[in-house]
Design a protein around this motif. Structure first.
Motif, short mmCIF file in Angstrom:
data_model
loop_
_atom_site.label_atom_id
_atom_site.label_comp_id
_atom_site.label_asym_id
_atom_site.label_seq_id
_atom_site.Cartn_x
_atom_site.Cartn_y
_atom_site.Cartn_z
N PHE A 4 0.85 -1.19 0.00
CA PHE A 4 0.00 0.00 0.00
C PHE A 4 0.89 1.24 0.00
O PHE A 4 1.97 1.23 0.59
N VAL A 5 0.41 2.30 -0.64
CA VAL A 5 1.06 3.60 -0.53
C VAL A 5 0.10 4.53 0.18
O VAL A 5 -1.08 4.62 -0.19
N GLU A 30 -0.55 8.35 1.13
CA GLU A 30 -0.11 9.69 0.74
C GLU A 30 -1.28 10.64 0.85
O GLU A 30 -2.39 10.27 1.22
N ALA A 59 0.40 13.05 -5.58
CA ALA A 59 0.58 13.31 -4.16
C ALA A 59 0.66 14.82 -3.91
O ALA A 59 1.35 15.54 -4.63
N PHE A 76 5.52 17.32 3.24
CA PHE A 76 5.28 16.18 2.36
C PHE A 76 5.38 14.90 3.19
O PHE A 76 6.36 14.72 3.93
N GLN A 102 4.79 10.66 2.86
CA GLN A 102 4.44 9.48 2.07
C GLN A 102 4.98 8.24 2.78
O GLN A 102 6.11 8.25 3.25
N ARG A 108 5.04 3.78 2.63
CA ARG A 108 4.72 2.54 1.91
C ARG A 108 4.58 1.43 2.93
O ARG A 108 5.44 1.25 3.79
N LEU A 109 3.50 0.71 2.80
CA LEU A 109 3.22 -0.39 3.72
C LEU A 109 3.31 -1.71 2.97
O LEU A 109 2.91 -1.79 1.80
N LYS A 146 8.80 1.90 3.98
CA LYS A 146 9.50 3.12 3.57
C LYS A 146 8.65 4.30 3.99
O LYS A 146 7.42 4.25 3.90
N LYS A 169 8.70 8.87 4.15
CA LYS A 169 9.38 10.11 3.81
C LYS A 169 8.59 11.26 4.41
O LYS A 169 7.40 11.43 4.10
N GLU A 173 8.98 15.39 4.85
CA GLU A 173 9.83 16.51 4.40
C GLU A 173 9.21 17.84 4.76
O GLU A 173 8.01 18.07 4.55
N ARG A 192 9.33 21.49 3.38
CA ARG A 192 9.76 22.14 2.14
C ARG A 192 9.38 23.63 2.15
O ARG A 192 8.35 24.00 2.73
N LEU A 229 11.20 23.11 -2.35
CA LEU A 229 12.53 22.54 -2.12
C LEU A 229 12.64 22.06 -0.67
O LEU A 229 12.20 22.75 0.25
N PRO A 230 13.26 20.90 -0.46
CA PRO A 230 13.34 20.38 0.90
C PRO A 230 14.32 21.17 1.77
O PRO A 230 15.37 21.61 1.29
N ARG A 277 14.63 16.52 5.81
CA ARG A 277 13.98 15.27 5.41
C ARG A 277 14.25 14.21 6.46
O ARG A 277 15.39 14.08 6.93
#
Lengths: 237, 65
Positions: A46-47, A49, A58, A74, A76, A78-79, A92, A94, A96, A98, A102-103, A106
């Motif tokens: 699964f994602v 977002e 996203a 931001f 996101q 991942r499962l 995973k 993420k 951020e 921003r 621009l980040p 993170r």
């Protein structure tokens, strides 16, 4: 997708929606659906977002200062199914901060990372001394501070989204909902309980020893014998 | 107004379309985009496009298993 796994992934998304909504106010005049947490399914993956159901891609969450957007968040994740295919586990993530897309900061996590710490901060800033040091000691490195991976304790002890949100609210002073701290505290307690449970599975003998020797619990090994520690988990960077 | 999280069921066609939209927006192939990101040369719209492509590929790989 099994019913249980789909339900668990959806519950995960709903928990994240409640956390974000309990901490960060919506920007007036923007479509709230662009802040909807979407859990998109693969097979056993699964994602998670923001805003993809309506936005097509996203979306970021506007971070507000006195009601005006001054930065973006931001998020996101991942499962994947855990080894027993019963629960979604984060493979995973993420987070951020921003500005102008621009980040600045993170916090990345990748369960299968090998060459860098599985969870790490990247700081998008410049510091000549860091660049000089890297150039001298590690010529293969670009010398960018943003490419330095600052470890945070492996994937069991990594910061949670609640920690990231508290950073935004308490250090950067972005607008926050009334009661944000309680929402953050509640979420953090849940997170740490889950991580602690995972760490007990990583090293059951240490958990049993502490319960037995320091807290007076009656704990004994299973009839099949002590469960070995997951050394790979305990040594993970 | 607050919203509830939504579950989006598997849909390879929609996912592939999402990936194609992301690539079209930067006019790069997935490999070119990946190279620009890993080399630290990606512009903001390219970073965002890569996030789309990478997430969609993760789901499509899962569906292909």
């Amino acid at each position: 997708v099994t019913f249980d796994l789909q339900s668990a992934a959806t519950a995960f998304g709903e928990e994240m929606q409640s956390l974000l909504d309990g901490v960060l106010p919506y920007q007036k005049g923007t479509d709230p659906v662009l802040r909807q947490v979407a859990v998109t399914a693969g097979n056993l993956a699964f994602v998670v977002e923001i805003g993809t159901r309506t936005g097509g891609q996203a979306q970021v969450i506007p971070l507000l200062t006195s009601g005006k957007k001054t930065a973006e968040l931001f998020v996101q994740l991942r499962l994947v199914a855990d080894s027993a295919h019963q629960f979604p586990a984060v493979a995973k993530s993420k987070f951020e901060l921003r500005v102008d897309r621009l980040p600045l900061l993170r916090l990345d996590f990748a369960r299968d990372a090998h060459s860098v710490p599985g969870c790490h901060w990247n700081v998008h800033a410049e510091r000549g001394a860091v660049t000089r040091l890297l150039a001298k000691n590690n010529p293969a490195h670009s010398g960018d501070l943003s490419k330095v991976h600052l470890p945070v304790g492996g994937f069991r002890m990594r910061p949670c989204l609640e920690d990231f949100l508290q950073l935004l609210v308490y250090e950067f002073k972005f607008d926050a909902e009334a009661g944000a701290q309680q929402v953050i505290d509640d979420g953090r307690v849940k997170w740490r309980g889950r991580q602690l449970a995972a760490m007990v599975r990583d090293d059951p003998e240490t958990a049993a020893r502490v319960l037995r020797d320091q807290l007076g619990y009656h704990v004994s090994a299973p009839e099949s014998g002590p469960v070995a520690a997951r050394v790979d988990r305990l040594t993970a960077w | 107004m607050q919203v509830h999280a939504v579950f989006v069921p598997p849909n390879p066609t929609a996912l592939a379309a999402r990936r194609d939209r992301a690539l079209a927006s930067v006019q790069l192939t997935a490999d070119e985009l990946h190279d620009r990101v890993t080399q630290g040369k990606a512009l903001p719209d390219e970073r965002e496009a890569w996030e789309e492509v990478d997430a969609v590929n993760f789901l499509l790989d899962s569906l292909a298993e």
